[in-house]
Scaffold this motif. Sequence first.
Motif, mmCIF file in Angstrom:
data_model
loop_
_atom_site.group_PDB
_atom_site.id
_atom_site.type_symbol
_atom_site.label_atom_id
_atom_site.label_comp_id
_atom_site.label_asym_id
_atom_site.label_seq_id
_atom_site.Cartn_x
_atom_site.Cartn_y
_atom_site.Cartn_z
ATOM 1 N N PHE A 123 6.693 5.593 -15.852
ATOM 2 C CA PHE A 123 7.376 5.004 -14.695
ATOM 3 C C PHE A 123 7.203 5.867 -13.445
ATOM 4 C CE2 PHE A 123 11.427 4.578 -12.221
ATOM 5 C CZ PHE A 123 11.168 3.319 -11.712
ATOM 6 N N GLY A 124 7.374 7.166 -13.580
ATOM 7 C CA GLY A 124 7.228 8.061 -12.435
ATOM 8 C C GLY A 124 5.851 7.967 -11.816
ATOM 9 N N HIS A 125 4.831 7.914 -12.657
ATOM 10 C CA HIS A 125 3.455 7.796 -12.156
ATOM 11 C C HIS A 125 3.271 6.472 -11.417
ATOM 12 C CE1 HIS A 125 -0.930 7.938 -12.029
ATOM 13 N NE2 HIS A 125 -0.939 6.731 -12.569
ATOM 14 N N ARG A 126 3.847 5.398 -11.961
ATOM 15 C CA ARG A 126 3.668 4.084 -11.353
ATOM 16 C C ARG A 126 4.298 4.026 -9.961
ATOM 17 N NH1 ARG A 126 0.579 -0.060 -10.216
ATOM 18 N NH2 ARG A 126 1.726 -1.989 -9.866
ATOM 19 N N ILE A 127 5.496 4.558 -9.785
ATOM 20 C CA ILE A 127 6.128 4.469 -8.465
ATOM 21 C C ILE A 127 5.445 5.401 -7.463
ATOM 22 C CG2 ILE A 127 8.323 3.606 -9.321
ATOM 23 C CD1 ILE A 127 9.488 6.381 -9.147
ATOM 24 N N LYS A 128 4.902 6.528 -7.932
ATOM 25 C CA LYS A 128 4.130 7.398 -7.034
ATOM 26 C C LYS A 128 2.862 6.688 -6.587
ATOM 27 C CE LYS A 128 5.717 11.875 -8.795
ATOM 28 N NZ LYS A 128 5.345 13.092 -9.564
ATOM 29 N N GLU A 129 2.251 5.966 -7.504
ATOM 30 C CA GLU A 129 1.042 5.194 -7.193
ATOM 31 C C GLU A 129 1.340 4.159 -6.114
ATOM 32 O OE1 GLU A 129 -2.264 3.571 -10.239
ATOM 33 O OE2 GLU A 129 -0.352 2.518 -10.383
ATOM 34 N N ASP A 131 3.934 4.240 -3.943
ATOM 35 C CA ASP A 131 4.339 4.928 -2.714
ATOM 36 C C ASP A 131 3.162 5.510 -1.949
ATOM 37 O OD1 ASP A 131 6.942 4.282 -3.216
ATOM 38 O OD2 ASP A 131 7.541 6.269 -3.930
ATOM 39 N N SER A 132 2.048 5.712 -2.621
ATOM 40 C CA SER A 132 0.872 6.283 -1.953
ATOM 41 C C SER A 132 0.160 5.259 -1.069
ATOM 42 C CB SER A 132 -0.110 6.826 -2.991
ATOM 43 O OG SER A 132 -0.714 5.768 -3.731
ATOM 44 N N ILE A 133 0.542 3.990 -1.184
ATOM 45 C CA ILE A 133 -0.083 2.923 -0.392
ATOM 46 C C ILE A 133 0.692 2.784 0.917
ATOM 47 C CG2 ILE A 133 -0.784 0.505 -0.344
ATOM 48 C CD1 ILE A 133 -0.678 0.536 -3.422
ATOM 49 N N ALA A 134 0.075 3.138 2.008
ATOM 50 C CA ALA A 134 0.765 3.143 3.305
ATOM 51 C C ALA A 134 0.863 1.753 3.915
ATOM 52 C CB ALA A 134 0.046 4.089 4.271
ATOM 53 N N ASP A 135 -0.143 0.925 3.710
ATOM 54 C CA ASP A 135 -0.175 -0.403 4.322
ATOM 55 C C ASP A 135 0.865 -1.315 3.667
ATOM 56 O OD1 ASP A 135 -1.951 -2.400 6.031
ATOM 57 O OD2 ASP A 135 -1.533 -3.372 4.106
ATOM 58 N N PHE A 136 1.716 -1.945 4.481
ATOM 59 C CA PHE A 136 2.816 -2.775 3.984
ATOM 60 C C PHE A 136 2.311 -3.915 3.108
ATOM 61 C CE2 PHE A 136 5.788 -6.341 4.367
ATOM 62 C CZ PHE A 136 7.011 -5.742 4.103
ATOM 63 N N LYS A 139 0.713 -2.640 -0.165
ATOM 64 C CA LYS A 139 1.728 -2.118 -1.086
ATOM 65 C C LYS A 139 2.424 -3.266 -1.811
ATOM 66 C CE LYS A 139 4.620 1.373 -0.246
ATOM 67 N NZ LYS A 139 5.770 2.172 0.270
ATOM 68 N N TRP A 140 2.830 -4.287 -1.059
ATOM 69 C CA TRP A 140 3.530 -5.396 -1.691
ATOM 70 C C TRP A 140 2.624 -6.187 -2.633
ATOM 71 C CZ3 TRP A 140 7.967 -6.869 -3.283
ATOM 72 C CH2 TRP A 140 9.120 -6.368 -2.689
ATOM 73 N N LEU A 141 1.351 -6.302 -2.291
ATOM 74 C CA LEU A 141 0.419 -6.984 -3.193
ATOM 75 C C LEU A 141 0.309 -6.227 -4.514
ATOM 76 C CD1 LEU A 141 -1.577 -9.236 -3.777
ATOM 77 C CD2 LEU A 141 -3.353 -7.885 -2.639
ATOM 78 N N GLU A 142 0.270 -4.901 -4.451
ATOM 79 C CA GLU A 142 0.208 -4.091 -5.670
ATOM 80 C C GLU A 142 1.486 -4.241 -6.494
ATOM 81 O OE1 GLU A 142 -1.178 -1.653 -8.636
ATOM 82 O OE2 GLU A 142 -2.280 -2.561 -6.953
ATOM 83 N N ILE A 143 2.633 -4.283 -5.827
ATOM 84 C CA ILE A 143 3.908 -4.476 -6.528
ATOM 85 C C ILE A 143 3.932 -5.833 -7.232
ATOM 86 C CG2 ILE A 143 6.385 -4.833 -6.182
ATOM 87 C CD1 ILE A 143 6.173 -2.744 -3.904
ATOM 88 N N VAL A 144 3.465 -6.859 -6.531
ATOM 89 C CA VAL A 144 3.442 -8.208 -7.106
ATOM 90 C C VAL A 144 2.493 -8.270 -8.297
ATOM 91 C CG1 VAL A 144 2.685 -10.575 -6.671
ATOM 92 C CG2 VAL A 144 4.174 -9.419 -5.022
ATOM 93 N N LYS A 145 1.320 -7.667 -8.165
ATOM 94 C CA LYS A 145 0.370 -7.670 -9.286
ATOM 95 C C LYS A 145 0.965 -6.960 -10.501
ATOM 96 C CE LYS A 145 -4.032 -7.944 -6.777
ATOM 97 N NZ LYS A 145 -5.280 -7.210 -6.413
ATOM 98 N N GLY A 146 1.682 -5.874 -10.258
ATOM 99 C CA GLY A 146 2.331 -5.166 -11.359
ATOM 100 C C GLY A 146 3.420 -5.998 -12.002
ATOM 101 N N LEU A 147 4.176 -6.719 -11.167
ATOM 102 C CA LEU A 147 5.209 -7.619 -11.670
ATOM 103 C C LEU A 147 4.611 -8.674 -12.592
ATOM 104 C CD1 LEU A 147 8.257 -8.583 -11.328
ATOM 105 C CD2 LEU A 147 7.377 -10.078 -9.528
#
Length: 358
Positions: A123-129, A131-136, A139-147
């Motif tokens: 989990f820690g690695h995933r949220i750091k991954e 957070d490393s995405i600066a573009d809004f 970042k949200w596309l990566e969160i959605v893909k993970g979801l």
Amino acid sequence: MTETNRICPVLKHPDQYTPDTQDLLINKVARDYWLSTLERTVARFVDRAGALNPDNPKATEHANLCLEQFHSLVEKSRIDPRILNPLSVRTLLDFHEENLRVHFIDAWKLQKETETTQALMTFGHRIKEIDSIADFDKKWLEIVKGLLAGNVFDWGSQLFSEILETSPAFGLDHALQRIESRPWFIDDVDLWIRRLAFARFKSAVVFVDNAGVDFVLGILPFVRELLSMGTRVIVTANSYPSLNDVTFDELNLYCCKAAQQCHILKEAIATGQLLTAANGQKGPCLDLKNIPAELCDLMAESDLIVLEGMGRSVHTNLHTEFLVDCLKTAVIKNDFLAKSLGASSQFSVVFKYEPSST
């Protein structure tokens, strides 16, 4: 409906509401398919019951009893589909889960504990991954893909069971490669991201699905990002055990364990910005006519509803309209269901964002 349960207060058409996407009473092709398919799903549990419940010497015997009861219902339903009213994937699954709970306190508890412990290790690695995405937008596309990728991890799916049998090390990165490429079957992610960039949600109610990777690496990063944007989030899980779905008791434990690795979650729990609630459900689907009063009150104060997983947003509520914004997300892990909805194949993605029309 019990005295403490009510109908969801943000349904657009409460008098017309029916949870089920497919009525198996009137759709014979779907009825024949799901009766056979769900019986095979119940039968698969018999082979795993002993390993899943090592402290129960009669686990296999009890699982066989549940299979016999389900088989009897299937045979009766072939003769008279009105034997279970209504007849749907939801009510068939609810029938089986009720039978399981006669013999098992929580038939999948060990599996859920094992998978969640493993997921928390990354989990820690995933949220750091993330957070490393600066573009809004990125970042949200990566969160959605993970979801979405997290929702692949569903023991109610024969497809996922077969994957795990041949690839026991299957993880989130593998699942990300399995879901279809964009544009998805239902792909409102650009609309969703534009909405987030325009204005923040005040309060969100998130109905969650599976334990393990799905919840820890899919749902929690999504929830965490909403929290960081100032949204109050109510995460709600089943009141009773069902398959490998998160239960309310497990929900609190999992959130606290994840918070040990994330200051956003830790602070949100401490301040009440992150709340948990039981949703009153006894099976893997979602009947919004039967919601605890406390959760109804929280939904009435919210401007976003999130339904995650096939059971809550495809088998049920796919076409349900709300008075507030709604997000329905799932990976379809069944070829028949995918094609009956008009999708190309299994692993098709539902990411359906419906802004409020009020």
